[in-house]
Write a protein that holds these residues in place. Structure first.
Motif, PDB file in Angstrom:
ATOM      1  N   ARG A  98     -20.936 -13.910   7.473  1.00 29.04           N
ATOM      2  CA  ARG A  98     -22.080 -14.338   8.260  1.00 29.04           C
ATOM      3  C   ARG A  98     -23.215 -13.321   8.210  1.00 29.04           C
ATOM      4  O   ARG A  98     -23.014 -12.165   7.813  1.00 29.04           O
ATOM      5  CB  ARG A  98     -21.628 -14.598   9.703  1.00 29.04           C
ATOM      6  N   THR A 142      -7.951 -28.868   7.504  1.00 24.99           N
ATOM      7  CA  THR A 142      -8.394 -29.116   8.865  1.00 24.99           C
ATOM      8  C   THR A 142      -7.970 -27.932   9.716  1.00 24.99           C
ATOM      9  O   THR A 142      -6.881 -27.383   9.532  1.00 24.99           O
ATOM     10  CB  THR A 142      -7.798 -30.414   9.417  1.00 24.99           C
ATOM     11  N   ARG A 187     -19.860 -18.115   1.722  1.00 29.51           N
ATOM     12  CA  ARG A 187     -18.540 -18.644   2.045  1.00 29.51           C
ATOM     13  C   ARG A 187     -17.610 -18.470   0.853  1.00 29.51           C
ATOM     14  O   ARG A 187     -18.063 -18.416  -0.289  1.00 29.51           O
ATOM     15  CB  ARG A 187     -18.645 -20.119   2.461  1.00 29.51           C
ATOM     16  N   ASP A 239     -15.861 -17.003   6.063  1.00 26.11           N
ATOM     17  CA  ASP A 239     -17.280 -17.219   6.316  1.00 26.11           C
ATOM     18  C   ASP A 239     -17.921 -15.861   6.566  1.00 26.11           C
ATOM     19  O   ASP A 239     -17.783 -15.290   7.645  1.00 26.11           O
ATOM     20  CB  ASP A 239     -17.443 -18.126   7.540  1.00 26.11           C
ATOM     21  N   GLU A 294     -17.701 -25.754   2.094  1.00 27.59           N
ATOM     22  CA  GLU A 294     -18.074 -26.097   3.463  1.00 27.59           C
ATOM     23  C   GLU A 294     -17.069 -25.455   4.398  1.00 27.59           C
ATOM     24  O   GLU A 294     -15.861 -25.504   4.166  1.00 27.59           O
ATOM     25  CB  GLU A 294     -18.051 -27.608   3.660  1.00 27.59           C
ATOM     26  N   LEU A 295     -17.553 -24.825   5.460  1.00 29.83           N
ATOM     27  CA  LEU A 295     -16.641 -24.170   6.404  1.00 29.83           C
ATOM     28  C   LEU A 295     -17.238 -24.243   7.804  1.00 29.83           C
ATOM     29  O   LEU A 295     -18.303 -23.668   8.071  1.00 29.83           O
ATOM     30  CB  LEU A 295     -16.411 -22.714   5.991  1.00 29.83           C
ATOM     31  N   THR A 296     -16.553 -25.009   8.683  1.00 28.77           N
ATOM     32  CA  THR A 296     -16.967 -25.126  10.077  1.00 28.77           C
ATOM     33  C   THR A 296     -15.796 -24.703  10.961  1.00 28.77           C
ATOM     34  O   THR A 296     -14.758 -24.238  10.467  1.00 28.77           O
ATOM     35  CB  THR A 296     -17.379 -26.567  10.411  1.00 28.77           C
ATOM     36  N   ASP A 297     -15.942 -24.875  12.256  1.00 29.60           N
ATOM     37  CA  ASP A 297     -14.854 -24.524  13.174  1.00 29.60           C
ATOM     38  C   ASP A 297     -13.678 -25.488  13.063  1.00 29.60           C
ATOM     39  O   ASP A 297     -12.581 -25.178  13.561  1.00 29.60           O
ATOM     40  CB  ASP A 297     -15.364 -24.522  14.618  1.00 29.60           C
ATOM     41  N   THR A 298     -13.865 -26.652  12.435  1.00 26.86           N
ATOM     42  CA  THR A 298     -12.806 -27.653  12.392  1.00 26.86           C
ATOM     43  C   THR A 298     -12.427 -28.102  10.986  1.00 26.86           C
ATOM     44  O   THR A 298     -11.413 -28.784  10.814  1.00 26.86           O
ATOM     45  CB  THR A 298     -13.206 -28.895  13.196  1.00 26.86           C
ATOM     46  N   ARG A 299     -13.214 -27.724   9.983  1.00 23.71           N
ATOM     47  CA  ARG A 299     -12.956 -28.231   8.639  1.00 23.71           C
ATOM     48  C   ARG A 299     -13.393 -27.232   7.589  1.00 23.71           C
ATOM     49  O   ARG A 299     -14.384 -26.521   7.763  1.00 23.71           O
ATOM     50  CB  ARG A 299     -13.696 -29.557   8.417  1.00 23.71           C
ATOM     51  N   ALA A 300     -12.630 -27.207   6.505  1.00 22.29           N
ATOM     52  CA  ALA A 300     -12.992 -26.407   5.339  1.00 22.29           C
ATOM     53  C   ALA A 300     -12.807 -27.266   4.097  1.00 22.29           C
ATOM     54  O   ALA A 300     -11.877 -28.076   4.023  1.00 22.29           O
ATOM     55  CB  ALA A 300     -12.127 -25.153   5.247  1.00 22.29           C
TER      56      ALA A 300
END
Length: 203
Positions: free
Chosen positions: A56, A125, A64, A54, A110-116
């Protein structure tokens, strides 16, 4: 030109897993690199890394990325060759291809703190990321550009630590060579400050 000149100054967070694969299971390496680098073998196996990144705000570009790369060697010096890479930024795709021969393609990521997740049959995960120690990171990337080997320095610092990723890769997808294989280790590199590439020599 819709992308920044090199070097790129980038900031963000990265999750990377490393596998040891039989050499025969590796994705193809461009033949133009054969006279410059070779696959680094460790006990008859090769090391492959796959990473979610990610990039930023605060750097030259924000986007991403999902990539896979193989550890190579040039004599006794280590090198990295990126075999697969997707980004969600046309500027990053065009600049990576033109400046360094990095074979970037576009994908929805998609990339978050818990999932990509990426629209190329790849998901993960994310759990247990514990960045704690800021360390220097450096490697050299060797790619094929215009029929020749292009070598690019990468330098960074990041807060590094262990992480847990559960990868879900479609067996017939582009990263299918990693399907069903367990990584040796997974790391997080948080708040990285990266310099990718080198300034051109003065005229």
């Amino acid at each position: 030109m819709g992308y920044p000149p090199e070097p790129w100054s980038l900031r963000g967070r990265m999750y990377v897993s490393v596998w040891a694969l039989p050499v025969a299971a590796l994705p193809p390496i461009p033949p133009e690199l054969a006279s410059t680098v070779r696959v680094a073998r460790i006990g008859g196996r090769a090391l492959v890394g796959a990473a979610w990144v990610d990039y930023r705000p605060g750097g030259d570009l924000s986007y991403r990325e999902l990539l896979a790369a193989v550890l190579m060697r040039q004599g006794w010096r280590s090198r990295v060759t990126i075999t697969h890479i997707w980004v969600d930024s046309p500027a990053s795709r065009d600049g990576g291809r033109a400046l360094w021969g990095i074979p970037k393609d576009l994908a929805e990521i998609e990339l978050t703190d818990t999932r990509a997740a990426a629209s190329v049959g790849a998901e993960a995960t994310i759990r247990g990321a514990r960045p704690w120690l800021r360390l220097p990171i450096g490697f050299t990337c060797t790619q094929e550009l215009g029929g020749r080997a292009k070598t690019t320095p990468v330098r960074a610092t990041a807060r590094c630590g262990p992480a847990r990723l559960r990868w879900h890769l479609e067996p017939d997808g582009p990263l299918g060579f990693l399907h069903g294989r367990k990584p040796l280790l997974t790391l997080v590199a948080d708040d990285f400050r990266m310099r990718f590439g080198a300034a051109p020599p003065s005229p």
